[in-house]
Design an enzyme around this catalytic site. Sequence first.
Site, PDB file in Angstrom:
ATOM      1  N   GLY A 172       0.820  -1.206   0.000  1.00 50.44           N
ATOM      2  CA  GLY A 172       0.000   0.000   0.000  1.00 50.44           C
ATOM      3  C   GLY A 172       0.851   1.252   0.000  1.00 50.44           C
ATOM      4  CD  GLU A 219      -2.040  -6.759   9.425  1.00 52.73           C
ATOM      5  OE1 GLU A 219      -1.260  -7.522  10.019  1.00 52.73           O
ATOM      6  OE2 GLU A 219      -1.683  -5.674   8.942  1.00 52.73           O
TER       7      GLU A 219
END
Length: 717
Positions: A218, A470
Amino acid sequence: MIDSKFHQVSNTQEFNKYENINNEVFLNKDIFPDLHLLDGPLKVYRSKATFDWRKMRLIFDTLQSWELKFKIWNFIKNNEIFDQSIETLPIDEQRKISNQRMFAVINAKLLTIEEYLRNPELSPKFFSAFGVYDANITGKVLIAFYMFPKVIQSLGNKSVKNLVMETQELKNIGCFALIEFAHGSNTQGMKTTATYEPLTKSFVLNTPNFEAAKCWIGNLGKSATHAIVYAQLYTNDGKCHGLNAFVVPLRDSKTHLTFPGVTIGDMGEKISINGIDNGFLIFNNYKIPKSNLLSKTGDIDDDGNFITQFKDPKKRMGLSFAMLSEGRVGICEFTTSYGVSAISIAIRYSASRKQFGPDDTNIEFPVIEYQSQQYRLIRHLANIFAIKFFSNWIAKECAKIVIKGFSGEKISTESGMEMHAISSAGKPVCGWITRDCIQDCREACGGHGYLKCARLGDLRNYNDPNLTYEGENNVLIQQASNFLISIREKGWNAFENASPLETAAFLKDGEEILKSKWKWTKVECAMKPENQLQTLNFIVAFLLEKTFKLRNLLKSLGQSTFDARNNSQVFHANLLAVAYAHRQIYVTFLAEVQKLPDSSPEQEILTKLLSMFGANLISTFYMNVLYESGFVTSINACELLQTGILQLLPIIKDQSIALVDAIAPPDYILNSPLGMSDGEVYKHLENFIYQSPDTFTRPSWWRDIVYKEKYLGLSKL
């Protein structure tokens, strides 16, 4: 008898402080607007509420949390850069706007890095408040200006800590480069290398092939100037010392061009959240100074030797990743915020939308009056309340651990392992609950729910990556089942000391729990929270013992530990981990209910929601387990729970608008014509539709309609 001791700080303390309705705290009309004064379709339902929604708001979140959220929401409301486009913009324009919004947020200093480090419990609420309006902001700001400097501050030496100040001054934009195209969850298999070169006192970064390229980073695709890169560290003797973290400059601060030896590419269009520029990263003999190693977990001495205080490489990597492990806890809050918005929209719409009625009249009823609509929505309302209480709890517990880490206080191994386990199970379950909630809300709103302006599609897409962020959920939950089984191997008594957070401490009585039976013959007994908790305790204990015995059997038949784990996932370990999370979510909900004044209106309605949550959970997921185990022998046990659910539906239905009022963000953040607080669906829908620039225009391709012969095979050409 409820087998639990609850030690978490409770939001109900806020409720008890402000129990007097005349308290001046309720004069804050941002947080506590006069919804009861609104006319419109929802007024009749608000008049049916038996509790004050403003008090409920202080049970659901602390006053401090609401003040922070409204500080953010008012910032969004008063800055035109946050105005939402009616139509989907080109990707490059989305990224340009997200970048502008990112700088606006950081420049406003709504949450400084010092405040972020000092009060980690509030940080998920800060980012979820942005995310429920625009998930792009959360991703870009959190990564670049909070996580990036935080990891440097925690793991870096003095020579790189200047980057923290430069980042706060908007001179740098950070990102994280961990996973590779061919490896995500299996960090040990990653191939990017950082080889120490004694002569130049530098590390040489290399990407051996495209499979080893760092990906899904990101902020990298178009904007990041620096990255924290995880690479296999090699010393000059050819020995590998495992994954280590490095601060790596990527782009020139004046030209924004990549440095020689660095190749950056964009991952391309995603399903949603395209304002975040995810990229991939390739190194070709790219040198960085020795000091750029984040050396708290391991360093290189003057002779070129790798030195570390950790003998066990897994513990060293565990500390290195510890600063990133809060991500799972944050996702519990983020995903809950999307569920809150979705259920608020769907319930308000259902109370406003009228359809059908008795055959001999012209009267139409709001669709929320129909049992099928009640069931499809009210069970999700109970679920969202449940995971909200859970996300509050886990954020507080995680914050305690983080604060200890920053203060230098010793963190017990048991606390760290248990937090890893419950977050590894809780994050997937919260994501799945919200996923199902949003989808049912979309369908419950019919065709109007499919409009982009309804925002249910955006919420669905915002939540979707939470199922893989995650850690992919089905991989992640294995961490929880492995945690439970590793303790079980030491005997039931081991749970007493292995579970300081008390998510599994009840299993110290595992032998007695497994002897218990379903003994309830009346609906009211089956719906009692203490009886539902006893049932959930049994489910976890039974699934643990079942999975434990299967693994031992597989090993006795000659299977390796790896194969035994792999071959005991479906119907065993996976279900165990989910049940472990479900039980803890139930427990945190129950804890808040127990702390409220006995027989208060708030306790009474929340107890009904809790019973709804538990009954639906047990009857939907675990009845086969209860019959298989022999815990249930009565053929009508499921019927008792289903009857209890049906009895609660009309009661909670009358309270549902007030319950939604207690949790919903303001209208300008919810931003859906179907879910405005006044319930005037068609007035707002008309305004939204009329605002589109193409609503009444002739299409630019109108000639293709008029002169259509050439498309119909009639042209002489």
